[in-house]
Design a protein around this motif. Structure first.
Motif, mmCIF file in Angstrom:
data_model
loop_
_atom_site.group_PDB
_atom_site.id
_atom_site.type_symbol
_atom_site.label_atom_id
_atom_site.label_comp_id
_atom_site.label_asym_id
_atom_site.label_seq_id
_atom_site.Cartn_x
_atom_site.Cartn_y
_atom_site.Cartn_z
ATOM 1 N N SER A 296 0.823 -1.219 0.000
ATOM 2 C CA SER A 296 0.000 0.000 0.000
ATOM 3 C C SER A 296 0.853 1.263 0.000
ATOM 4 O O SER A 296 0.326 2.371 -0.202
ATOM 5 C CB SER A 296 -0.910 0.013 1.232
ATOM 6 O OG SER A 296 -0.130 -0.045 2.431
ATOM 7 N N ILE B 127 3.220 4.288 -1.127
ATOM 8 C CA ILE B 127 3.225 5.043 -2.384
ATOM 9 C C ILE B 127 4.397 4.673 -3.288
ATOM 10 O O ILE B 127 4.346 4.907 -4.497
ATOM 11 C CB ILE B 127 3.234 6.567 -2.131
ATOM 12 C CG1 ILE B 127 4.492 6.985 -1.346
ATOM 13 C CG2 ILE B 127 1.970 7.009 -1.429
ATOM 14 C CD1 ILE B 127 4.669 8.482 -1.238
ATOM 15 N N TRP C 205 5.162 1.917 -4.323
ATOM 16 C CA TRP C 205 4.736 0.864 -5.246
ATOM 17 C C TRP C 205 3.670 1.353 -6.225
ATOM 18 O O TRP C 205 3.182 0.577 -7.048
ATOM 19 C CB TRP C 205 4.169 -0.323 -4.459
ATOM 20 C CG TRP C 205 5.143 -0.996 -3.554
ATOM 21 C CD1 TRP C 205 5.209 -0.910 -2.198
ATOM 22 C CD2 TRP C 205 6.192 -1.897 -3.933
ATOM 23 N NE1 TRP C 205 6.226 -1.686 -1.700
ATOM 24 C CE2 TRP C 205 6.848 -2.310 -2.741
ATOM 25 C CE3 TRP C 205 6.651 -2.390 -5.160
ATOM 26 C CZ2 TRP C 205 7.933 -3.187 -2.746
ATOM 27 C CZ3 TRP C 205 7.720 -3.275 -5.164
ATOM 28 C CH2 TRP C 205 8.349 -3.661 -3.973
ATOM 29 N N ASN C 206 3.308 2.617 -6.155
ATOM 30 C CA ASN C 206 2.173 3.145 -6.914
ATOM 31 C C ASN C 206 2.652 3.772 -8.227
ATOM 32 O O ASN C 206 3.319 4.803 -8.226
ATOM 33 C CB ASN C 206 1.429 4.177 -6.064
ATOM 34 C CG ASN C 206 0.103 4.564 -6.654
ATOM 35 O OD1 ASN C 206 -0.034 4.740 -7.859
ATOM 36 N ND2 ASN C 206 -0.900 4.724 -5.794
ATOM 37 N N TYR C 207 2.292 3.172 -9.335
ATOM 38 C CA TYR C 207 2.713 3.685 -10.638
ATOM 39 C C TYR C 207 2.117 5.061 -10.908
ATOM 40 O O TYR C 207 2.787 5.944 -11.465
ATOM 41 C CB TYR C 207 2.292 2.721 -11.742
ATOM 42 C CG TYR C 207 2.673 3.192 -13.131
ATOM 43 C CD1 TYR C 207 3.992 3.100 -13.567
ATOM 44 C CD2 TYR C 207 1.729 3.745 -13.999
ATOM 45 C CE1 TYR C 207 4.365 3.544 -14.831
ATOM 46 C CE2 TYR C 207 2.087 4.185 -15.256
ATOM 47 C CZ TYR C 207 3.404 4.091 -15.671
ATOM 48 O OH TYR C 207 3.764 4.533 -16.925
ATOM 49 N N GLU C 208 0.853 5.262 -10.531
ATOM 50 C CA GLU C 208 0.191 6.548 -10.772
ATOM 51 C C GLU C 208 0.859 7.699 -10.029
ATOM 52 O O GLU C 208 0.686 8.862 -10.399
ATOM 53 C CB GLU C 208 -1.295 6.474 -10.386
ATOM 54 C CG GLU C 208 -2.176 5.806 -11.421
ATOM 55 C CD GLU C 208 -1.938 4.311 -11.539
ATOM 56 O OE1 GLU C 208 -1.495 3.707 -10.527
ATOM 57 O OE2 GLU C 208 -2.179 3.745 -12.617
ATOM 58 N N LEU C 209 1.620 7.375 -8.998
ATOM 59 C CA LEU C 209 2.335 8.408 -8.238
ATOM 60 C C LEU C 209 3.830 8.400 -8.546
ATOM 61 O O LEU C 209 4.633 8.925 -7.791
ATOM 62 C CB LEU C 209 2.092 8.219 -6.736
ATOM 63 C CG LEU C 209 0.634 8.369 -6.285
ATOM 64 C CD1 LEU C 209 0.504 8.079 -4.789
ATOM 65 C CD2 LEU C 209 0.102 9.761 -6.601
ATOM 66 N N GLY D 282 5.958 5.840 -8.705
ATOM 67 C CA GLY D 282 6.726 5.015 -7.799
ATOM 68 C C GLY D 282 7.695 4.105 -8.529
ATOM 69 O O GLY D 282 7.742 4.043 -9.755
ATOM 70 N N GLU E 250 2.629 -6.915 -7.916
ATOM 71 C CA GLU E 250 1.307 -6.303 -7.920
ATOM 72 C C GLU E 250 1.056 -5.435 -9.152
ATOM 73 O O GLU E 250 -0.088 -5.222 -9.553
ATOM 74 C CB GLU E 250 1.131 -5.449 -6.658
ATOM 75 C CG GLU E 250 1.264 -6.216 -5.360
ATOM 76 C CD GLU E 250 0.105 -7.169 -5.135
ATOM 77 O OE1 GLU E 250 -1.011 -6.858 -5.593
ATOM 78 O OE2 GLU E 250 0.319 -8.218 -4.499
ATOM 79 N N ASP E 251 2.139 -4.910 -9.742
ATOM 80 C CA ASP E 251 2.009 -4.014 -10.892
ATOM 81 C C ASP E 251 3.296 -4.087 -11.708
ATOM 82 O O ASP E 251 4.335 -3.594 -11.281
ATOM 83 C CB ASP E 251 1.752 -2.576 -10.425
ATOM 84 C CG ASP E 251 1.390 -1.635 -11.579
ATOM 85 O OD1 ASP E 251 1.715 -1.963 -12.740
ATOM 86 O OD2 ASP E 251 0.807 -0.561 -11.312
ATOM 87 N N THR F 91 1.286 12.826 -12.353
ATOM 88 C CA THR F 91 -0.139 12.586 -12.112
ATOM 89 C C THR F 91 -1.027 13.369 -13.065
ATOM 90 O O THR F 91 -2.103 12.917 -13.425
ATOM 91 C CB THR F 91 -0.505 12.941 -10.658
ATOM 92 O OG1 THR F 91 -0.037 14.272 -10.373
ATOM 93 C CG2 THR F 91 0.131 11.981 -9.684
ATOM 94 N N GLU G 236 -4.121 15.933 -3.768
ATOM 95 C CA GLU G 236 -4.028 14.578 -3.263
ATOM 96 C C GLU G 236 -5.110 14.354 -2.211
ATOM 97 O O GLU G 236 -5.370 15.218 -1.390
ATOM 98 C CB GLU G 236 -2.650 14.345 -2.628
ATOM 99 C CG GLU G 236 -2.484 12.920 -2.110
ATOM 100 C CD GLU G 236 -1.225 12.770 -1.315
ATOM 101 O OE1 GLU G 236 -0.660 13.765 -0.871
ATOM 102 O OE2 GLU G 236 -0.804 11.612 -1.099
#
Length: 395
Positions: A190, A192, A194-198, A200, A235-236, A386, A395
């Motif tokens: 969870s 950030i 790991w978050n592609y949209e952010l 990461g 996960e992505d 973003t 955000e």
């Protein structure tokens, strides 16, 4: 491991605040605001500002007012804002620290600069080099200071290593190798990072491996990515769990091209399948003609570090430097963190004084260009901001 280092910094700075008398604030102290309630804020700005007589934290902003108010109360910050725009609209705030997710750096740095604020911007400076250029062009146009917060570069230990390498005492540089890892399971999915949209990814978060390589080679542009591979997140697949690359640089420190390897891993496998590699602190090895210089824990040298110089005969000498050094001289204290040294330079720059050391805009743009090239070589492609992915918004 990066999170563990940050937590250690929180503890050491808390202890320092209890053993060192905080100075009286100057009447013209720089009034700073914080965009986000991120975990890094206390170590990166709040506690360093407590020991700097020329800085006060005026306010903190979150997309949720109650969160901002709770955070402000916890850290004795006088003002809280329920949006980032509200903080930027406050004329009392002269500068902001932006610790938002990577993909939001460009948008909010530009908004802050256009609102007349100076900006201390967390690394990496943007999601990609195109955004980095926009940020610094805006700073130039608005006549405001904006700097990428590569805090480790402000510490005396980094300056000592640079002086040793640049002196030529051990001959020309031949190759370098930098690494940074975090034990598997340390970062929940969870997070950030790991978050592609952010924006990461391992190389984005652990951009220190490329920063240290370029710094000790005197900030050259990347000539060529010889090889680059990434292990995708389970996960992505767009996000790199780890990235390894072999790079080629032309540097004033060598008459021939220098080969550099970098390794960034957000889920480093355990040793013998059970033992987390807690000893793998961010480190860089610089091989010269006559000796190899190894800088252990270059990212957070205020916690612990050593500089090992091993000659071709196998003889090794060690050094540690927590203050003084070739740039700061007698200015600074042994208990200052990398962030505290960084804040000292930032305030000097904003108030029209020449800082002891600095991260120039061109350097930050070239850093992002190199990151883009490595990502493109892995097949993942450069990160996107973003706005490009989902449109603008808080955000």
């Amino acid at each position: 491991m990066a999170m563990a280092l940050q937590l250690s910094t929180f503890v050491t700075q808390y202890l320092a605040s209890g053993t060192h008398t905080n100075p009286t604030k100057s009447t013209n102290a720089l009034r700073m605001g914080i965009l986000s309630t991120a975990m890094i804020n206390p170590a990166a700005l709040i506690h360093p500002a407590e020991t700097h007589g020329g800085v006060v934290i005026h306010g903190v902003a979150s997309r949720d007012l109650s969160s901002a108010e709770s955070y402000a109360k916890k850290y004795s910050i006088p003002h809280a804002y329920g949006s980032y725009s509200a903080l930027l609209s406050d004329p009392a705030i002269e500068a902001v620290y932006i610790s938002l997710p990577n993909g939001m750096h460009c948008e909010w740095a530009v908004r802050a600069l256009e609102a007349g604020k100076h900006v201390l911007l967390e690394k990496p400076v943007a999601a990609n080099a195109d955004e980095a250029r926009v940020v610094f062009e805006t700073a130039r146009r608005c006549e405001r200071v904006c700097v990428e917060a590569f805090h480790w570069r402000f510490h005396p230990a980094a300056h000592v290593v640079d002086a040793i390498v640049a002196s030529g005492r051990y001959g020309e540089v031949r190759k370098t190798s930098a690494r940074m890892t975090t034990p598997s399971g340390s970062l929940p999915m969870s997070d950030i990072r790991w978050n592609y949209e952010l924006a990461g990814g391992a190389l984005m978060d652990m951009t220190y491996v490329l920063s240290s390589t370029r710094y000790f080679l005197h900030q050259p542009q990347l000539d060529e990515v010889l090889e680059a591979t990434s292990v995708p997140s389970p996960e992505d697949s767009r996000v790199d769990q780890s990235t390894t690359a072999t790079l080629r640089f032309s540097s004033s420190l060598s008459s021939t091209p220098i080969t550099s390897t970098i390794y960034a891993d957000m889920a480093r496998s355990n040793s013998f399948w059970v033992i987390p590699r807690l000893w793998e602190l961010p480190s860089i090895s610089i091989e010269c003609e006559e000796a190899t210089i190894y800088f252990y824990n270059f990212m957070m040298p205020h916690l612990y570090h050593y500089i090992a110089i091993t000659d071709k005969a196998g003889n090794t000498s060690y050094q540690k430097h927590y203050c003084f050094g070739p740039k700061w001289g007698v200015r600074g204290e042994s208990w200052w963190s990398t962030y505290r040294y960084q804040l000292e330079a930032f305030v000097d720059k904003v108030q029209g004084r020449e800082p002891v050391c600095w991260v120039d805009p061109e350097d930050s743009v070239q850093q992002m260009e190199a990151i883009d090239k490595v990502y493109e070589a892995t097949g993942l492609g450069k990160r996107k901001g973003t706005q490009e992915l989902v449109g603008s918004g808080e955000e």
